[in-house]
Write a protein that holds these residues in place. Structure first.
Motif, mmCIF file in Angstrom:
data_model
loop_
_atom_site.group_PDB
_atom_site.id
_atom_site.type_symbol
_atom_site.label_atom_id
_atom_site.label_comp_id
_atom_site.label_asym_id
_atom_site.label_seq_id
_atom_site.Cartn_x
_atom_site.Cartn_y
_atom_site.Cartn_z
ATOM 1 N N UNK A 114 -7.042 9.167 -14.046
ATOM 2 C CA UNK A 114 -7.607 9.976 -12.961
ATOM 3 C C UNK A 114 -6.499 10.443 -12.018
ATOM 4 N N UNK A 115 -6.453 11.726 -11.681
ATOM 5 C CA UNK A 115 -5.416 12.231 -10.762
ATOM 6 C C UNK A 115 -5.759 11.943 -9.305
ATOM 7 N N UNK A 169 -1.714 13.845 -2.753
ATOM 8 C CA UNK A 169 -0.678 14.061 -3.766
ATOM 9 C C UNK A 169 -1.205 13.882 -5.184
ATOM 10 N N UNK A 170 -2.497 13.556 -5.324
ATOM 11 C CA UNK A 170 -3.132 13.349 -6.641
ATOM 12 C C UNK A 170 -2.373 12.290 -7.460
ATOM 13 N N UNK A 171 -2.125 11.164 -6.826
ATOM 14 C CA UNK A 171 -1.387 10.079 -7.456
ATOM 15 C C UNK A 171 -2.347 8.987 -7.916
ATOM 16 N N UNK A 172 -2.141 8.520 -9.136
ATOM 17 C CA UNK A 172 -2.990 7.472 -9.694
ATOM 18 C C UNK A 172 -2.520 6.111 -9.198
ATOM 19 N N UNK A 173 -3.169 5.624 -8.168
ATOM 20 C CA UNK A 173 -2.911 4.287 -7.646
ATOM 21 C C UNK A 173 -4.235 3.535 -7.636
ATOM 22 N N UNK A 174 -4.249 2.331 -8.198
ATOM 23 C CA UNK A 174 -5.447 1.500 -8.184
ATOM 24 C C UNK A 174 -5.260 0.434 -7.121
ATOM 25 N N UNK A 175 -6.020 0.536 -6.047
ATOM 26 C CA UNK A 175 -5.950 -0.435 -4.955
ATOM 27 C C UNK A 175 -6.978 -1.537 -5.215
ATOM 28 N N UNK A 176 -6.506 -2.751 -5.438
ATOM 29 C CA UNK A 176 -7.378 -3.901 -5.666
ATOM 30 C C UNK A 176 -7.404 -4.705 -4.371
ATOM 31 N N UNK A 177 -8.516 -4.654 -3.666
ATOM 32 C CA UNK A 177 -8.628 -5.292 -2.349
ATOM 33 C C UNK A 177 -9.329 -6.636 -2.504
ATOM 34 N N UNK A 178 -8.632 -7.715 -2.138
ATOM 35 C CA UNK A 178 -9.222 -9.050 -2.155
ATOM 36 C C UNK A 178 -10.011 -9.225 -0.856
ATOM 37 N N UNK A 179 -11.306 -9.087 -0.961
ATOM 38 C CA UNK A 179 -12.188 -9.038 0.205
ATOM 39 C C UNK A 179 -12.799 -10.416 0.445
ATOM 40 N N UNK A 180 -12.302 -11.129 1.448
ATOM 41 C CA UNK A 180 -12.880 -12.421 1.825
ATOM 42 C C UNK A 180 -13.238 -12.465 3.307
ATOM 43 N N UNK A 181 -13.266 -11.286 3.938
ATOM 44 C CA UNK A 181 -13.633 -11.179 5.355
ATOM 45 C C UNK A 181 -12.786 -12.099 6.236
ATOM 46 N N UNK A 182 -11.489 -12.139 5.942
ATOM 47 C CA UNK A 182 -10.617 -13.029 6.722
ATOM 48 C C UNK A 182 -9.163 -12.654 6.503
ATOM 49 N N UNK A 183 -8.322 -13.035 7.483
ATOM 50 C CA UNK A 183 -6.899 -13.149 7.214
ATOM 51 C C UNK A 183 -6.743 -14.456 6.441
ATOM 52 N N UNK A 184 -6.794 -14.349 5.112
ATOM 53 C CA UNK A 184 -6.963 -15.522 4.263
ATOM 54 C C UNK A 184 -5.848 -16.540 4.384
ATOM 55 N N UNK A 214 0.840 -1.201 0.000
ATOM 56 C CA UNK A 214 0.000 0.000 0.000
ATOM 57 C C UNK A 214 0.872 1.246 0.000
ATOM 58 N N UNK A 215 1.808 1.330 0.938
ATOM 59 C CA UNK A 215 2.719 2.469 0.944
ATOM 60 C C UNK A 215 3.661 2.454 -0.237
ATOM 61 N N UNK A 216 4.185 1.267 -0.589
ATOM 62 C CA UNK A 216 5.129 1.173 -1.707
ATOM 63 C C UNK A 216 4.488 1.604 -3.012
ATOM 64 N N UNK A 217 3.203 1.338 -3.176
ATOM 65 C CA UNK A 217 2.505 1.765 -4.390
ATOM 66 C C UNK A 217 2.439 3.286 -4.484
ATOM 67 N N UNK A 218 2.232 3.945 -3.356
ATOM 68 C CA UNK A 218 2.212 5.414 -3.345
ATOM 69 C C UNK A 218 3.590 5.946 -3.733
#
Length: 625
Positions: A595-596, A526-541, A489-493
Motif C-alpha cells: 500500500x502506498x 509522501x505515500x510511504x509504506x510504514x506499518x505503525x504497530x502501537x502497543x496500547x496498554x493505556x499507560x507509560x508502560x 516514528x520519525x526514523x521509520x518515515x
C-alpha cells in the motif's frame, strides 16, 4: 597504540577538484548562483536524496535553492515534517538505512530548539547528520530581532555545542564552503555524529564567487583503511593460545559483519550482541547465544560466565550501560579485548587485556586472511576442540533463550507482547526493517523479536575471503544511550523514504504515539509504506512496571483510552484494531506492504505482562554503581 600503521586509499585532507573561480557565475534561469545554491550543490555531490525539515523565513533561501535545483533536473528533494524533532529523527533513519549523511533543516529560534532532542539522539548513537539552521540577517543581530538565536538573543549555538561534533555560526559568505567541508568531515569520521551550521539569511542569499563546489567530497570522505598491524598480530597470537573465544558484536559492525561472521565460524566462536547489534545477525545462527544488555537473555550472560571462556572480543561496541548490562563484570574484566575505531569507546574499558583501534573491516580482513593461511597447519588438539563446539552448536535451539516461551506462543486475549513479537517476525517478509521505540517496545523487541528468515551471515566453514556484504542498519534498529520516546516514528518515515522497496515496521507505544504520532501524516503526504504497530496498554508502560519492580509509588503512568486506528484514519492513513493473534492472522500483510501509505495496527496488549527490564532496574536501584 600505533607502533606501525598502514593506510590504504588515504586521500589528501583537502583535495581540490577544480580551482576557485574569481568571476561571478553566469545566471541560471535568471538567477545568479548564491551560497544556498552552493550548499545544495554539495548535497547533490554527496548523493543525498532528501532534506528533512520545516520551512521558515530564515531558512527560506535554502528551500528556494532546492526548488531551483529540482527545475534543473537535480535529484535532491525535500520532505516536510510536522515537527522539527520529527525531521531530525527522519534524517537519523535515512542515515542508518543508506549509510549516507542525514540532513535536517529548521528556521531560527524555536525551529532550531525543536531539533535539539533529536540531534542529541544522533550524537548519543553516533549517527552522521548535517543540521542546518537559519538566522536573521547579520546587521540585525543584537536588535531583539524576531527569533534571533545568536549570542545576543536566545543562544542556540551554545545549546547545540554539547550534542554535536562540530558547531559553528557562518558569519560571512566566504566561510560557508570551508565550514561545510569541515563539518562533513567531522560527521563522517569516528566518532561519528551530528554537526551543526547556523547560517544567517543574508549569507544564504549572498552571490557565490564560483560556479560550483571547489572540493571533491567523495575523495575527502572516503573511509581510510586504518589498521594497527602489530596489534592485530598480537591478537592473533592470543587467539592461537585461547581455548574458547566469545564475540560481542556491536552496532558499529555493519560494514564488516560478513568478515566478522566468517571469523566466528573459522574459530568456532559463539557470539552475543548488545541490543543495538541484534539487527546485524540472524537469531537462528548456530553460534548465536542471545542479547547481552537491556532486554537481554540469560543465555548471553551464561556464555560470558562460562569458565572455559578465556577471551572475549568486544567489537564495535560503545561500552555504556545499554550494551554492558549495566557495566556487568561478566564482560568488563581481564579477559576482554576491545576492538573499535573510536578512542572514546575504547576509553570506557580500561580493565581490558588489550585495546585494538582501527577500521573494523581492514582489521577483520587481516584476521581472516591470516587464519585461513595457517588453517592447514592447525594443531590437531585445537581442531578437535573446534569440532566439539560445532557439534554442540548444531544442537542449539534459538527459542530456548526466551525468558517466557509460554507467552511467546500464548493465545490469550488481550494479546501477550511476546506473542505479538512472534507474529511480527513470522508475518512480515525477510526484507522488512523493524524499528523499536524507547520504552517497553524496545525491551519486547530486543528479547522476543526473531524473524524467521534472516541470512545476514554464512553458517558454513568458509574456504576463502567472502565477498563484501554491507549493511548500514540491519534488520532491527533502535536507539540506546540517549533514548527519547517517539524516535522510531520519525526514523521509520526516514527509513521508508530511503528505501521504498522494503517494508518498514515501527514498533512503538501508546505514549510515544501521543508524543510524535503526527509524523504519520508525513508518511501519508509522501505515500510511504510504514506499518505503525502501537502497543496500547493505556499507560507509560515502562514507568508503570518500573515503579512496581522498584517498589515505588504508583503515580503518573496512566493514559486515557485512545483509539489509534481511528486517529490514523483521521490523518489519512489506514487503521486496524487488534485484540488477538487471530486478528493479526486475518490481516492481508502482502496488501499492507504494497500500500502506498501508512497503516497503523492498534494492538491491545496485556497490560500486566512484565517486560524484560531487569538490567535497567538494577542500575536504577544501585544508583549506577
Amino acid at each position: 597504540m600505533f607502533d606501525t600503521v598502514e593506510f590504504e586509499d588515504q586521500s589528501p585532507l583537502l583535495q581540490r577538484s577544480a580551482p576557485l573561480s574569481t568571476t561571478l557565475p553566469a545566471p541560471v534561469d535568471g538567477h545568479v548562483m548564491d551560497m544556498a545554491d552552493l550548499l545544495v550543490a554539495y548535497l547533490e555531490q554527496l548523493g543525498v536524496d532528501y532534506v528533512f525539515g520545516i520551512p521558515g523565513g530564515a531558512i527560506e533561501p535554502l528551500y528556494n535553492a532546492i526548488a531551483r535545483n529540482q527545475r534543473r533536473g537535480g535529484n535532491l528533494s525535500h520532505i516536510v515534517a510536522r515537527h522539527e524533532a520529527g525531521a531530525a529523527f527522519m534524517a537519523d533513519g535515512y542515515a542508518r538505512e543508506t549509510g549516507k549523511i542525514g540532513v535536517c533543516v529548521a528556521t531560527s529560534g524555536p525551529g532550531a530548539t525543536n531539533l535539539i532532542t533529536a540531534v542529541a539522539t544522533a550524537y548519543g548513537n553516533d549517527v552522521p547528520m548535517l543540521v542546518i539552521t537559519g538566522q536573521p540577517a547579520l546587521p540585525s543581530f543584537g536588535k531583539h530581532t524576531l527569533q534571533e538565536s545568536t549570542c545576543t538573543g536566545i543562544d542556540v549555538l551554545s545549546m547545540f555545542r554539547p550534542c554535536t561534533r562540530y558547531n559553528s555560526l557562518v558569519s560571512h559568505p566566504m566561510q560557508l564552503e570551508w565550514k561545510l567541508v569541515t563539518a562533513l568531515q567531522h560527521a563522517t569520521r569516528a566518532p561519528f555524529g551530528p554537526v551543526h551550521l547556523s547560517v544567517p539569511v543574508d549569507v544564504f542569499r549572498a552571490p557565490a564567487k564560483q560556479s560550483g563546489p571547489a572540493y571533491d567530497m567523495a575523495a575527502l570522505l572516503r573511509p581510510s583503511s586504518l589498521i594497527d598491524v602489530p596489534a592485530v598480530d598480537r591478537l592473533l597470537a592470543m587467539l592461537a593460545a585461547s581455548r574458547n573465544v566469545v564475540l560481542l558484536i556491536g552496532p558499529a559492525c555493519g560494514e564488516a559483519i560478513d568478515l566478522i561472521m566468517q571469523f566466528a565460524t573459522l574459530k568456532g566462536a559463539t557470539f552475543i550482541v548488545p541490543p543495538d547489534g541484534k539487527g546485524l545477525v540472524s537469531t537462528h545462527h548456530p553460534l548465536y547465544r542471545g542479547v547481552f544488555g537491556f532486554g537481554g537473555h540469560a543465555s548471553a550472560e551464561a556464555t560470558l560466565r562460562d569458565e572455559s571462556v578465556d577471551l572475549i572480543l568486544a567489537i564495535g561496541s560503545t561500552m555504556g550501560e545499554w550494551n554492558t548490562a549495566g557495566w556487568c563484570d561478566s564482560l568488563l574484566n581481564e579477559r576482554l579485548v576491545h576492538i573499535d575505531e573510536c578512542e572514546e569507546h575504547l576509553a570506557r574499558s580500561p580493565m581490558a587485556r588489550m585495546h585494538l583501534r582501527g577500521g573494523l573491516r581492514p582489521v577483520f580482513q587481516r584476521l581472516v586472511t591470516r587464519i585461513l593461511e595457517v588453517q592447514e597447519q592447525a594443531d590437531v588438539t585445537v581442531e578437535r576442540r573446534r569440532a566439539a563446539r560445532e557439534l554442540c552448536n548444531k544442537e542449539w535451539e534459538a527459542g530456548s533463550l526466551l525468558a517466557d516461551p509460554a507467552a511467546f506462543h500464548s493465545d490469550a486475549v488481550p494479546l501477550a507482547p511476546p506473542r505479538l513479537m512472534n507474529e511480527l517476525g513470522r508475518l512480515f517478509p525477510p526484507t522488512t526493517r523493524f524499528l523499536a521505540d524507547a520504552g517497553n517496545s524496545v525491551a519486547w523487541a530486543t528479547h522476543y523479536l526473531q524473524p524467521e528468515d534472516r541470512r545476514m551471515a554464512t553458517a558454513g566453514l568458509p574456504r576463502g575471503i567472502r565477498s563484501e556484504r554491507r549493511s548500514a542498519g540491519g534488520w532491527l534498529r533502535l536507539t540506546g544511550h540517549f533514548a527519547p520516546m517517539g524516535w522510531a516514528i520519525g526514523a521509520a518515515v526516514g527509513t521508508a523514504a530511503a528505501n521504498p522497496a522494503a517494508p518498514v515496521v515501527c514498533i512503538t507505544g501508546d505514549g510515544s504515539m501521543l508524543m510524535s504520532g503526527q509524523e504519520l501524516s508525513t508518511a501519508v503526504a509522501e505515500q510511504l509504506c510504514v506499518i505503525f504497530v502501537v502497543l496500547n496498554d493505556a499507560a507509560y508502560g515502562m514507568v508503570k512496571h518500573g515503579q512496581r519492580l522498584g517498589g515505588g509509588e504508583q503515580i503518573g503512568y496512566a493514559l486515557p483510552p485512545t483509539d489509534f486506528a481511528m486517529l490514523s484514519r483521521a490523518l489519512g492513513g489506514r487503521g486496524h484494531t487488534i485484540h488477538s493473534a487471530a486478528d493479526l492472522a486475518a490481516l492481508d500483510i502482502k496488501a499492507i506492504c504494497n500500500h502506498p501509505g501508512p497503516t497503523l495496527l492498534d494492538v491491545y496488549i496485556d497490560p500486566e505482562q512484565v517486560p524484560p527490564i531487569g538490567s535497567r532496574m538494577r542500575v536504577l536501584l544501585e544508583d549506577g554503581q
